[in-house]
Design a protein around this motif. Structure first.
Motif, PDB file in Angstrom:
ATOM      1  N   GLY A 132       0.800  -1.223   0.000  1.00 23.17           N
ATOM      2  CA  GLY A 132       0.000   0.000   0.000  1.00 23.17           C
ATOM      3  C   GLY A 132       0.827   1.264   0.000  1.00 23.17           C
ATOM      4  O   GLY A 132       2.052   1.245  -0.036  1.00 23.17           O
TER       5      GLY A 132
ATOM      6  N   GLY B 186      -4.590   1.365   1.590  1.00 29.35           N
ATOM      7  CA  GLY B 186      -4.958   0.315   0.635  1.00 29.35           C
ATOM      8  C   GLY B 186      -4.011  -0.866   0.720  1.00 29.35           C
ATOM      9  O   GLY B 186      -3.637  -1.313   1.792  1.00 29.35           O
TER      10      GLY B 186
ATOM     11  N   ALA C 275      -5.230  -6.866   1.317  1.00 34.14           N
ATOM     12  CA  ALA C 275      -6.105  -6.956   2.474  1.00 34.14           C
ATOM     13  C   ALA C 275      -5.482  -7.793   3.595  1.00 34.14           C
ATOM     14  O   ALA C 275      -5.819  -7.612   4.760  1.00 34.14           O
ATOM     15  CB  ALA C 275      -7.451  -7.546   2.066  1.00 34.14           C
TER      16      ALA C 275
ATOM     17  N   SER D  77      -1.632  -8.507   4.344  1.00 35.93           N
ATOM     18  CA  SER D  77      -0.232  -8.353   3.937  1.00 35.93           C
ATOM     19  C   SER D  77       0.617  -9.544   4.358  1.00 35.93           C
ATOM     20  O   SER D  77       1.618  -9.870   3.702  1.00 35.93           O
ATOM     21  CB  SER D  77       0.348  -7.062   4.536  1.00 35.93           C
ATOM     22  OG  SER D  77       0.279  -7.082   5.950  1.00 35.93           O
TER      23      SER D  77
ATOM     24  N   ARG E 145     -14.072  -3.749  -0.785  1.00 38.72           N
ATOM     25  CA  ARG E 145     -12.847  -3.333  -0.099  1.00 38.72           C
ATOM     26  C   ARG E 145     -13.009  -1.999   0.624  1.00 38.72           C
ATOM     27  O   ARG E 145     -12.203  -1.654   1.486  1.00 38.72           O
ATOM     28  CB  ARG E 145     -11.679  -3.250  -1.087  1.00 38.72           C
ATOM     29  CG  ARG E 145     -11.050  -4.601  -1.437  1.00 38.72           C
ATOM     30  CD  ARG E 145      -9.895  -4.435  -2.416  1.00 38.72           C
ATOM     31  NE  ARG E 145      -8.940  -3.468  -1.965  1.00 38.72           N
ATOM     32  CZ  ARG E 145      -7.831  -3.745  -1.258  1.00 38.72           C
ATOM     33  NH1 ARG E 145      -7.541  -4.985  -0.937  1.00 38.72           N
ATOM     34  NH2 ARG E 145      -7.012  -2.788  -0.901  1.00 38.72           N
TER      35      ARG E 145
ATOM     36  N   PRO F  47      -8.837   1.458   8.461  1.00 34.82           N
ATOM     37  CA  PRO F  47      -9.448   0.159   8.217  1.00 34.82           C
ATOM     38  C   PRO F  47      -9.694  -0.573   9.532  1.00 34.82           C
ATOM     39  O   PRO F  47      -8.846  -0.569  10.428  1.00 34.82           O
ATOM     40  CB  PRO F  47      -8.404  -0.570   7.371  1.00 34.82           C
ATOM     41  CG  PRO F  47      -7.675   0.519   6.658  1.00 34.82           C
ATOM     42  CD  PRO F  47      -7.608   1.653   7.644  1.00 34.82           C
TER      43      PRO F  47
ATOM     44  N   TRP G 147     -10.042  -1.636   3.420  1.00 32.97           N
ATOM     45  CA  TRP G 147      -8.708  -1.171   3.070  1.00 32.97           C
ATOM     46  C   TRP G 147      -8.749   0.005   2.101  1.00 32.97           C
ATOM     47  O   TRP G 147      -7.832   0.813   2.070  1.00 32.97           O
ATOM     48  CB  TRP G 147      -7.929  -2.337   2.482  1.00 32.97           C
ATOM     49  CG  TRP G 147      -7.983  -3.485   3.431  1.00 32.97           C
ATOM     50  CD1 TRP G 147      -7.081  -3.796   4.410  1.00 32.97           C
ATOM     51  CD2 TRP G 147      -9.034  -4.445   3.555  1.00 32.97           C
ATOM     52  NE1 TRP G 147      -7.495  -4.879   5.125  1.00 32.97           N
ATOM     53  CE2 TRP G 147      -8.700  -5.308   4.630  1.00 32.97           C
ATOM     54  CE3 TRP G 147     -10.243  -4.669   2.869  1.00 32.97           C
ATOM     55  CZ2 TRP G 147      -9.513  -6.364   5.036  1.00 32.97           C
ATOM     56  CZ3 TRP G 147     -11.059  -5.736   3.267  1.00 32.97           C
ATOM     57  CH2 TRP G 147     -10.690  -6.563   4.328  1.00 32.97           C
ATOM     58  N   ASP G 148      -9.811   0.109   1.317  1.00 36.79           N
ATOM     59  CA  ASP G 148      -9.977   1.231   0.389  1.00 36.79           C
ATOM     60  C   ASP G 148     -11.044   2.197   0.881  1.00 36.79           C
ATOM     61  O   ASP G 148     -11.603   2.977   0.107  1.00 36.79           O
ATOM     62  CB  ASP G 148     -10.359   0.720  -1.014  1.00 36.79           C
ATOM     63  CG  ASP G 148      -9.204   0.027  -1.714  1.00 36.79           C
ATOM     64  OD1 ASP G 148      -8.061   0.181  -1.255  1.00 36.79           O
ATOM     65  OD2 ASP G 148      -9.457  -0.678  -2.716  1.00 36.79           O
TER      66      ASP G 148
ATOM     67  N   ALA H 117     -10.425  -9.890   6.107  1.00 35.02           N
ATOM     68  CA  ALA H 117     -10.165 -10.047   4.672  1.00 35.02           C
ATOM     69  C   ALA H 117     -10.842 -11.275   4.084  1.00 35.02           C
ATOM     70  O   ALA H 117     -11.063 -11.332   2.871  1.00 35.02           O
ATOM     71  CB  ALA H 117      -8.661 -10.116   4.422  1.00 35.02           C
TER      72      ALA H 117
END
Length: 290
Positions: free
Chosen positions: A4, A16, A19, A21, A195, A219, A235-236, A258
């Motif tokens: 992100g 971002g 979702a 990592s 998202r 988030p 995340w977005d 996620a």
């Protein structure tokens, strides 16, 4: 997707990225990449991917029905070497919602604001700022040296466990009945989820109507709009919001978030802030060592 783009909140751009990592990092390590190299985030139904020159790939996250050109089933959390011209076919997800595919050398899409992640709401990053379509061609990055198959911890997600949360900044606005509904209620992920946020169907959460100034949100923040139906920001999602925030999903449980898909059950459980911080530290230390 990669890790992100941080530090862009003042421009209205969320971090971002993947979702989960840790799942992307696990897949990257299996192909010899740095954990932060860009890969594909695949949601609910997978594509068919042809590798004209072959490649070294790995999959982590939710398990999809997946086969290679020969019809052989593809394993998860394993290094897969594909010959020139082979195809990797991913069908419907079997459990969960998302998986991540890493390719040795990463995906060579142009970075935007320091990240190769796609930000669909604004249409930039990734491949032309949009979801992939049939016929799209992606290039891999430089591959240096021989393939090194590295050890990787593939995250295991307990999807039936509740999402652990800490109290939100406006928890004091919520009436006893609203708090009881939120913390004892059984919710379902609504179809209108993506998202940007997971909308929940279930018991309405009541609160004292009050003017809430716009505030920074992250988030995992659980906002409650006037209709009382909670929204867990994704995340977005927006970087600011004006609805009261009743709780926040802890960092260690964002991987669970996620993997939730429309229709999945959601419950919440409280956890002390210090314990949430300790769990986040433990997760970071494990990922750093693998």
């Amino acid at each position: 997707m990669d890790q992100g783009r941080s530090g862009r909140g003042a421009l209205g751009v969320p971090v971002g990225g993947a979702a989960d990592s840790s799942a992307l990092g696990a897949a990257n390590r299996l192909v010899g990449n740095d954990a932060a190299v860009a890969g594909l985030e695949i949601t609910l139904k997978g594509p068919s991917l042809r590798f004209p020159r072959g490649g070294v790939v790995a999959l982590a996250g939710a398990r999809f029905a997946a086969t290679r050109s020969s019809g052989t089933a593809v394993g998860w959390g394993e290094t897969l070497v594909l010959a020139a011209g082979e195809t990797l076919n991913l069908e419907q997800v079997e459990t969960g919602c998302r998986c991540w595919l890493a390719l040795r050398g990463g995906l060579a899409v142009p970075p935007v604001m320091g990240s190769r992640s796609t930000f669909l709401p604004a249409g930039f990053g990734g491949y032309r700022g949009r979801a992939l379509r049939a016929g799209d061609v992606l290039a891999s990055g430089a591959q240096v040296g021989a393939v090194r198959l590295l050890r990787a911890r593939v995250p295991f997600i307990e999807r039936d466990e509740p999402l652990r949360v800490v109290a939100g900044p406006q928890v004091g606005l919520f009436e006893d009945a609203g708090l009881l509904a939120f913390f004892t209620g059984n919710y379902r992920v609504a179809a209108a989820s993506d998202r940007r946020g997971l909308r929940l169907d279930g018991p309405a959460v009541s609160y004292a109507r009050a003017e809430v100034p716009s505030q920074g949100v992250l988030p995992g923040a659980v906002q409650v709009p006037p209709d009382g139906r909670p929204i867990v920001l994704g995340w977005d999602g927006p970087v600011t919001g004006g609805y009261p925030v009743i709780a926040g999903v802890i960092a260690a449980d964002m991987a669970k978030l996620a993997q939730l898909r429309p229709g999945d059950a959601v419950r919440f459980a409280t956890i002390e802030l210090e314990r949430a911080r300790a769990l986040a530290t433990e997760q970071w230390e494990i990922e750093a060592l693998t």
